[in-house]
Design an enzyme around this catalytic site. Structure first.
Site, short mmCIF file in Angstrom:
data_model
loop_
_atom_site.label_atom_id
_atom_site.label_comp_id
_atom_site.label_asym_id
_atom_site.label_seq_id
_atom_site.Cartn_x
_atom_site.Cartn_y
_atom_site.Cartn_z
N HIS A 136 0.86 -1.19 0.00
CA HIS A 136 0.00 0.00 0.00
C HIS A 136 0.90 1.24 0.00
O HIS A 136 0.98 1.97 0.99
CB HIS A 136 -0.91 -0.02 1.24
CG HIS A 136 -2.05 0.95 1.17
ND1 HIS A 136 -2.36 1.69 0.05
CD2 HIS A 136 -2.96 1.33 2.12
CE1 HIS A 136 -3.41 2.45 0.30
NE2 HIS A 136 -3.79 2.26 1.54
N GLN A 139 -0.21 4.96 1.14
CA GLN A 139 -0.35 5.27 2.56
C GLN A 139 0.99 5.71 3.14
O GLN A 139 1.06 6.56 4.03
CB GLN A 139 -0.90 4.06 3.32
CG GLN A 139 -1.23 4.37 4.76
CD GLN A 139 -2.34 5.40 4.89
OE1 GLN A 139 -3.39 5.27 4.25
NE2 GLN A 139 -2.15 6.43 5.72
N ARG A 292 -3.13 11.94 2.66
CA ARG A 292 -3.30 11.09 1.48
C ARG A 292 -3.54 11.97 0.26
O ARG A 292 -2.98 11.75 -0.81
CB ARG A 292 -4.48 10.12 1.68
CG ARG A 292 -4.23 9.01 2.70
CD ARG A 292 -3.20 8.01 2.20
NE ARG A 292 -3.58 7.47 0.90
CZ ARG A 292 -4.39 6.42 0.73
NH1 ARG A 292 -4.85 5.77 1.76
NH2 ARG A 292 -4.69 5.98 -0.48
N1 NVA Z 1 -4.35 -3.83 5.62
C1 NVA Z 1 -5.59 -3.15 5.33
C2 NVA Z 1 -5.32 -1.74 4.90
C3 NVA Z 1 -6.57 -0.94 4.58
C4 NVA Z 1 -6.28 0.44 4.12
C5 NVA Z 1 -6.32 -3.92 4.24
O1 NVA Z 1 -5.67 -4.35 3.28
O2 NVA Z 1 -7.53 -4.10 4.36
N1 CP Z 2 -6.17 3.94 4.32
C1 CP Z 2 -6.89 3.65 3.23
O1 CP Z 2 -6.37 3.26 2.19
O2 CP Z 2 -8.22 3.87 3.38
P1 CP Z 2 -9.39 3.43 2.40
O3 CP Z 2 -9.47 1.94 2.40
O4 CP Z 2 -10.61 4.08 2.98
O5 CP Z 2 -9.09 3.96 1.02
#
Ligand code: NVA
Ligand code: CP
Length: 307
Positions: A136, A139, A292
């Site tokens: 990710h 983030q 973000r």
């Molecule tokens: N680890 C979490 C992050 C969400 C922003 C997921 O993948 O659901």
């Molecule tokens: N932190 C993040 O990516 O949030 P969302 O899943 O709401 O996009």
């Protein structure tokens, strides 16, 4: 990809950009935030379009990109499998080929990293990883911007990751390499990050098992949900496995006196983080979420104007 076509830059993970490029994006994110606060127009992406392919839910990612493209003078198009042919089995490669003839940049939130990479391989325009099961990176741009705003450079600092060795943890490992900080990773056995992500960062990362010992003197404490999107059926099993890995007042008291806490959100209060930590008067998580938008605007400018 047509051989004559120049190869676009992508953000499949943080390792696609150099440390200098990443630092430049952080600086520009901070500048764009100030410009927005002053009401200064910054329409660097006028008439440009971002396609947004979402195969998982989102609040922050969707809204930060849509609002960000509005500020930059462009437009974002939300695409979900429910309303596109992707949901009816059109191959990801064909979708990439078609969308990238119409829009200037595409962000993809999906399950497998390999799918995102196949998409990028068939796109004529930059592709941004907006979360996969493995990474990710967006983030991390926001988290690092937030750190820089409050504490300056993160190089040489000690960051503690508590919880699952998941997509966020993997991106923290990549960030430790790119931004040169030390990362303690405190996961229950069986939930470590993937070895192939960890090994190249071994000089900066260590695995620990005791959350209180791991917190000792940490400058930044970060956690995330115990069950990520796609792991909903493991929720009960994971709640048991992660008992004792909550970021709470006791753990924060072991960290450095001015330690910061971050969480990508959404959060489960009473599981990975206590309400007392996340809801403190001076909690940074809301600013982290706002960032973000600023850091992604900087990334879009980088990919579309300089990349
Ligand atoms: N680890 C979490 C992050 C969400 C922003 C997921 O993948 O659901
Ligand atoms: N932190 C993040 O990516 O949030 P969302 O899943 O709401 O996009």
């Amino acid at each position: 990809m047509n051989a004559a076509q120049p190869q676009p830059r992508h953000l499949r993970s943080l390792l696609d950009l150099t440390p200098e490029e990443l630092h430049g994006i952080i600086r520009r994110g901070i500048a764009l935030k100030a410009m927005l606060r002053r009401g200064e127009p910054h329409e660097s992406l006028k008439n440009r379009t971002l396609g947004m392919v979402f195969e998982k839910s989102s609040t922050r990612t969707r809204v930060s990109f849509e609002a960000g493209m509005t500020h930059l003078g462009g437009k974002a198009i939300f695409l979900s499998p429910r309303d596109t042919q992707l949901g009816r089995g059109e191959p990801i490669e064909d979708t990439a080929r078609v969308l990238s003839r119409m829009v200037d940049c595409i962000m993809v939130r999906t399950y497998e990293q390999a799918k995102l990479e196949r998409f990028a391989a068939h796109s004529r325009v930059p592709v941004i990883n907006a979360l996969t099961d493995r990474f990710h990176p967006l983030q991390l741009l926001a988290d690092i911007q937030t750190w820089f705003e409050h504490r300056g450079d993160i190089a040489g600092r000690t960051v503690l990751w508590v919880g699952d060795g998941n997509n966020m943890c993997h991106s923290y490992i990549n960030a430790a390499r790119q931004f040169d900080f030390r990362l303690r990773i405190c996961c229950p056995r069986g939930f470590d990050p993937d070895k192939d992500v960890l090994e190249p960062a071994r000089d900066r990362c260590e695995i620990m098992r005791d959350p209180l010992a791991a917190a000792e003197g940490a400058d930044l404490v970060v956690t995330d949900v115990w069950a990520s999107m796609g792991q909903e059926e493991e929720q009960a099993k994971r709640r048991q496995a992660f008992a004792g890995f909550q970021v709470n007042d006791e753990l924060m008291a072991r960290a450095a006196g001015d330690a910061l806490f971050m969480h990508c959100l959404p959060a489960h209060r009473g599981e990975e983080v206590s309400a007392s930590v996340i809801d403190r008067e001076d909690s940074l998580v809301w600013e982290e979420a706002e960032n973000r938008m600023h850091s992604q605007k900087a990334l879009l400018e980088f990919l579309l104007c300089n990349g």
